[in-house]
Every structure is written in C-alpha cells, then in structure tokens.
Design a protein around this motif. Structure first.
Motif, PDB file in Angstrom:
ATOM      1  N   PRO A 125       0.802  -1.230   0.000  1.00 25.90           N
ATOM      2  CA  PRO A 125       0.000   0.000   0.000  1.00 25.90           C
ATOM      3  C   PRO A 125       0.831   1.275   0.000  1.00 25.90           C
ATOM      4  CG  PRO A 125      -0.783  -1.551   1.672  1.00 25.90           C
ATOM      5  CD  PRO A 125       0.474  -2.134   1.096  1.00 25.90           C
ATOM      6  N   PHE A 126       2.055   1.245   0.580  1.00 32.14           N
ATOM      7  CA  PHE A 126       2.838   2.493   0.593  1.00 32.14           C
ATOM      8  C   PHE A 126       3.441   2.789  -0.775  1.00 32.14           C
ATOM      9  CE2 PHE A 126       7.068   0.596   0.699  1.00 32.14           C
ATOM     10  CZ  PHE A 126       6.855  -0.641   1.288  1.00 32.14           C
ATOM     11  N   ILE A 127       3.442   1.779  -1.687  1.00 33.25           N
ATOM     12  CA  ILE A 127       3.901   2.031  -3.065  1.00 33.25           C
ATOM     13  C   ILE A 127       2.707   2.248  -3.975  1.00 33.25           C
ATOM     14  CG2 ILE A 127       5.077   1.023  -5.081  1.00 33.25           C
ATOM     15  CD1 ILE A 127       6.968  -0.397  -3.245  1.00 33.25           C
ATOM     16  N   THR A 128       1.702   1.370  -3.835  1.00 32.02           N
ATOM     17  CA  THR A 128       0.540   1.399  -4.724  1.00 32.02           C
ATOM     18  C   THR A 128      -0.731   1.372  -3.877  1.00 32.02           C
ATOM     19  OG1 THR A 128       1.877  -0.072  -6.096  1.00 32.02           O
ATOM     20  CG2 THR A 128      -0.364   0.326  -6.835  1.00 32.02           C
ATOM     21  N   PRO A 129      -1.269   2.527  -3.540  1.00 33.08           N
ATOM     22  CA  PRO A 129      -2.475   2.536  -2.688  1.00 33.08           C
ATOM     23  C   PRO A 129      -3.643   1.801  -3.339  1.00 33.08           C
ATOM     24  CG  PRO A 129      -1.530   4.748  -2.898  1.00 33.08           C
ATOM     25  CD  PRO A 129      -0.769   3.877  -3.837  1.00 33.08           C
ATOM     26  N   THR A 130      -3.728   1.874  -4.670  1.00 34.59           N
ATOM     27  CA  THR A 130      -4.818   1.180  -5.368  1.00 34.59           C
ATOM     28  C   THR A 130      -4.212   0.156  -6.322  1.00 34.59           C
ATOM     29  OG1 THR A 130      -5.886   3.338  -5.381  1.00 34.59           O
ATOM     30  CG2 THR A 130      -6.956   1.586  -6.635  1.00 34.59           C
ATOM     31  N   PRO A 131      -4.231  -1.131  -5.955  1.00 34.02           N
ATOM     32  CA  PRO A 131      -3.607  -2.146  -6.824  1.00 34.02           C
ATOM     33  C   PRO A 131      -4.210  -2.138  -8.222  1.00 34.02           C
ATOM     34  CG  PRO A 131      -4.233  -3.085  -4.703  1.00 34.02           C
ATOM     35  CD  PRO A 131      -4.800  -1.705  -4.742  1.00 34.02           C
ATOM     36  N   ASP A 132      -3.355  -2.280  -9.209  1.00 29.16           N
ATOM     37  CA  ASP A 132      -3.768  -2.250 -10.609  1.00 29.16           C
ATOM     38  C   ASP A 132      -3.760  -3.700 -11.124  1.00 29.16           C
ATOM     39  OD1 ASP A 132      -3.799  -2.203 -13.375  1.00 29.16           O
ATOM     40  OD2 ASP A 132      -2.654  -0.331 -13.510  1.00 29.16           O
ATOM     41  N   GLN A 133      -4.960  -4.273 -11.271  1.00 27.53           N
ATOM     42  CA  GLN A 133      -5.051  -5.688 -11.656  1.00 27.53           C
ATOM     43  C   GLN A 133      -4.442  -5.931 -13.042  1.00 27.53           C
ATOM     44  OE1 GLN A 133      -5.989  -8.127  -9.505  1.00 27.53           O
ATOM     45  NE2 GLN A 133      -5.255  -9.544 -11.084  1.00 27.53           N
ATOM     46  N   ALA A 134      -4.551  -4.964 -13.944  1.00 31.27           N
ATOM     47  CA  ALA A 134      -3.986  -5.146 -15.290  1.00 31.27           C
ATOM     48  C   ALA A 134      -2.466  -5.275 -15.218  1.00 31.27           C
ATOM     49  CB  ALA A 134      -4.376  -3.982 -16.187  1.00 31.27           C
ATOM     50  N   ARG A 135      -1.867  -4.475 -14.347  1.00 33.04           N
ATOM     51  CA  ARG A 135      -0.401  -4.553 -14.189  1.00 33.04           C
ATOM     52  C   ARG A 135      -0.006  -5.915 -13.595  1.00 33.04           C
ATOM     53  NH1 ARG A 135       1.588   0.714 -11.426  1.00 33.04           N
ATOM     54  NH2 ARG A 135       0.725   1.686 -13.285  1.00 33.04           N
ATOM     55  N   ILE A 136      -0.791  -6.379 -12.623  1.00 34.57           N
ATOM     56  CA  ILE A 136      -0.509  -7.689 -12.019  1.00 34.57           C
ATOM     57  C   ILE A 136      -0.633  -8.786 -13.089  1.00 34.57           C
ATOM     58  CG2 ILE A 136      -1.370  -9.403 -10.351  1.00 34.57           C
ATOM     59  CD1 ILE A 136      -2.227  -7.005  -8.567  1.00 34.57           C
ATOM     60  N   ASP A 137      -1.692  -8.697 -13.885  1.00 34.69           N
ATOM     61  CA  ASP A 137      -1.914  -9.718 -14.924  1.00 34.69           C
ATOM     62  C   ASP A 137      -0.776  -9.715 -15.946  1.00 34.69           C
ATOM     63  OD1 ASP A 137      -4.250 -10.335 -13.645  1.00 34.69           O
ATOM     64  OD2 ASP A 137      -5.567  -9.297 -15.079  1.00 34.69           O
ATOM     65  N   ARG A 138      -0.297  -8.520 -16.314  1.00 32.87           N
ATOM     66  CA  ARG A 138       0.811  -8.431 -17.284  1.00 32.87           C
ATOM     67  C   ARG A 138       2.078  -9.061 -16.707  1.00 32.87           C
ATOM     68  NH1 ARG A 138      -0.935  -3.345 -18.490  1.00 32.87           N
ATOM     69  NH2 ARG A 138       0.649  -2.323 -17.207  1.00 32.87           N
ATOM     70  N   ALA A 139       2.341  -8.806 -15.430  1.00 32.60           N
ATOM     71  CA  ALA A 139       3.543  -9.368 -14.809  1.00 32.60           C
ATOM     72  C   ALA A 139       3.431 -10.892 -14.720  1.00 32.60           C
ATOM     73  CB  ALA A 139       3.748  -8.752 -13.426  1.00 32.60           C
ATOM     74  N   ARG A 140       2.243 -11.385 -14.370  1.00 34.07           N
ATOM     75  CA  ARG A 140       2.058 -12.851 -14.300  1.00 34.07           C
ATOM     76  C   ARG A 140       2.204 -13.468 -15.695  1.00 34.07           C
ATOM     77  NH1 ARG A 140       0.538 -14.613  -9.384  1.00 34.07           N
ATOM     78  NH2 ARG A 140      -0.433 -13.115  -7.950  1.00 34.07           N
ATOM     79  N   ALA A 141       1.704 -12.766 -16.719  1.00 28.88           N
ATOM     80  CA  ALA A 141       1.832 -13.275 -18.095  1.00 28.88           C
ATOM     81  C   ALA A 141       3.308 -13.320 -18.513  1.00 28.88           C
ATOM     82  CB  ALA A 141       1.025 -12.393 -19.049  1.00 28.88           C
ATOM     83  N   ALA A 142       4.087 -12.359 -18.049  1.00 27.34           N
ATOM     84  CA  ALA A 142       5.520 -12.361 -18.368  1.00 27.34           C
ATOM     85  C   ALA A 142       6.192 -13.586 -17.742  1.00 27.34           C
ATOM     86  CB  ALA A 142       6.167 -11.076 -17.857  1.00 27.34           C
ATOM     87  N   LEU A 143       5.796 -13.928 -16.510  1.00 27.67           N
ATOM     88  CA  LEU A 143       6.362 -15.131 -15.876  1.00 27.67           C
ATOM     89  C   LEU A 143       5.923 -16.385 -16.632  1.00 27.67           C
ATOM     90  CD1 LEU A 143       5.999 -14.088 -12.127  1.00 27.67           C
ATOM     91  CD2 LEU A 143       8.135 -14.344 -13.412  1.00 27.67           C
TER      92      LEU A 143
END
Ligand SMILES: N[C@@H](CCC(=O)N[C@@H](CS)C(=O)NCC(=O)O)C(=O)O
Length: 216
Positions: free
Chosen positions: A114-132
């Motif tokens: 939360p101190f970096i990203t107060p509102t998690p961005d699901q699209a960013r999470i999905d992109r990172a998981r897709a990269a893995l």
C-alpha cells in the motif's frame, strides 16, 4: 581489517544475490543491515553513498559499487567463467533472471504494498504474471539436463537464479509440468550459500505482502 561493507536488507532478493556470491567465495565483509529502524545509522550511511536508495550497495575501501551483478564481478570474479563464451552465457542468464523473472515478481509485489501502490492495478498484475508464464517454459527447456544455470559450475547466473526463482514461485507458482525448472530451483536453494541467506531472512517473512507460504 574488513574494508568491505555490504548494505542491504536480509529479506531483499538482490541483497541475497550479492550475499550468495560473498558466502560462496568466503569473501570477508561486514553486513550493514538497513531493515526498518533496526540500525538507523546504516540507512543514513547507505543513502549518503547512494541517494537512489536501491540495494544492495557495496562499499569497498570507501568506494561505493552499485548493482548486484557488478558487485559480484567486483568481489567474486571466480563466479564468471574464464572462457569467453561461457562468460557471455553466464552474464546472459544473469540478465534473464533479473529482467525477466525478478522484474515481474517485483511488479506483482509492488501492487500489494500500500505504501507504493495505494490502489492495486489488476492489469499490471496480470501483465507481470503473463511475463512469468512466458519465461517459465523457456527456462525449463534451457535448464533441462543442467545442474547449474549457465555452466558446469555454480556462477553469477546461479546467484541471480536462486533469489529470483525463490520469490517467483511464491508470487506465481511454477507449474508441476516444468520439472527441470522446479528441480533447478530446489537444487540452487539447497546450495549452502543460498540456504544460508534463506535461513537468515526467516524472521522477516511476515513482511511478504502476498503472505509467505509455509514452505522453503
Ligand atoms: N538492478 C539493481 C536492482 C536492485 C533492487 O531493485 N533492489 C530492491 C530491493 S530487492 C530495492 O532497492 N528496492 C527499494 C527501492 O526500489 O527503493 C541490482 O541488481 O542491484
């Protein structure tokens, strides 16, 4: 007299990478822990040398050296094979573990802090998981039949492989079908230098923002 100081956090993947090389080569150094408010003087000294604030940082005889791969080249040149082709492969796998495994892992973790990203961005999470999901099969094929990532011996690439795969499997589990990659992860984390950093960081596991699994 110890002239080398490594500033870092015991639970940080890139700090682990440098520590693994230092332990692997029995290099004398003093660890300066910048965790929380345990040692405020360490954090102040660290930022005085490197205002960017990325760790680890090595200070050797008063000279600051940034970037985990460069720290390893500096303190542990024996972890780079002498043969030119083998050295290139070692550096390439080091970059792949950092850029294609650790970077998406850090992206997912950042979305849960939360101190970096107060509102998690699901699209960013999905992109990172897709990269893995793209890099896991590539690594599985690349590591098949190998003990270590880039060479017959343990190298810089394995210093990067251990922390990146440790956390990758926590963030986005490596599927069962990738037996070579899972086997490599177990093998590299059983290496005494890597097992030591994992053990030394156990008391910080509560900090893992996705919840540390009850294993490893
Ligand atoms: N390319 C750097 C990456 C270092 C890095 O991202 N370190 C993380 C800790 S694992 C960090 O400093 N995080 C704090 C921040 O970004 O402010 C290296 O290889 O040393």
């Amino acid at each position: 007299m110890v002239t080398r100081e490594l500033f870092g956090h015991p639970f940080s993947s890139y700090t682990w990478k440098a520590l693994i090389a230092l332990y692997e080569t029995n290099t004398p150094f003093e660890f300066r822990n910048i965790a929380g408010d345990e040692h405020p003087e360490n954090e102040a000294a660290f930022l005085a040398h490197w205002p960017v604030g990325k760790f680890p940082l090595l200070v050797d005889g008063g000279v600051p050296i940034m970037e985990s791969s460069i720290i390893i080249e500096h303190v542990a040149p024996t972890l780079i094979p002498a043969d030119r082709d083998a050295a290139l492969e070692t550096r390439m796998l080091d970059r792949i573990f950092d850029n294609n495994v650790m970077t998406p892992v850090q992206a997912v973790v950042a979305e849960h802090l939360p101190f970096i990203t107060p509102t998690p961005d699901q699209a960013r999470i999905d992109r990172a998981r897709a990269a893995l999901d793209k890099v896991y099969p590539w690594l599985d094929a690349r590591l098949a039949g190998r003990s270590w990532a880039a060479h017959e011996d343990f190298t810089l690439a394995d210093c990067a492989g251990a922390p990146s795969l440790f956390y990758a499997d926590w963030v986005h589990p490596i599927p069962e079908e990738f037996g070579a990659l899972r086997g490599y992860r177990s093998r590299v984390l059983a290496r005494p230098s890597a097992a030591r950093v994992v053990d030394e960081a156990r008391r910080y596991r509560h900090l893992f923002p996705l919840g540390a699994p009850d294993r490893d």
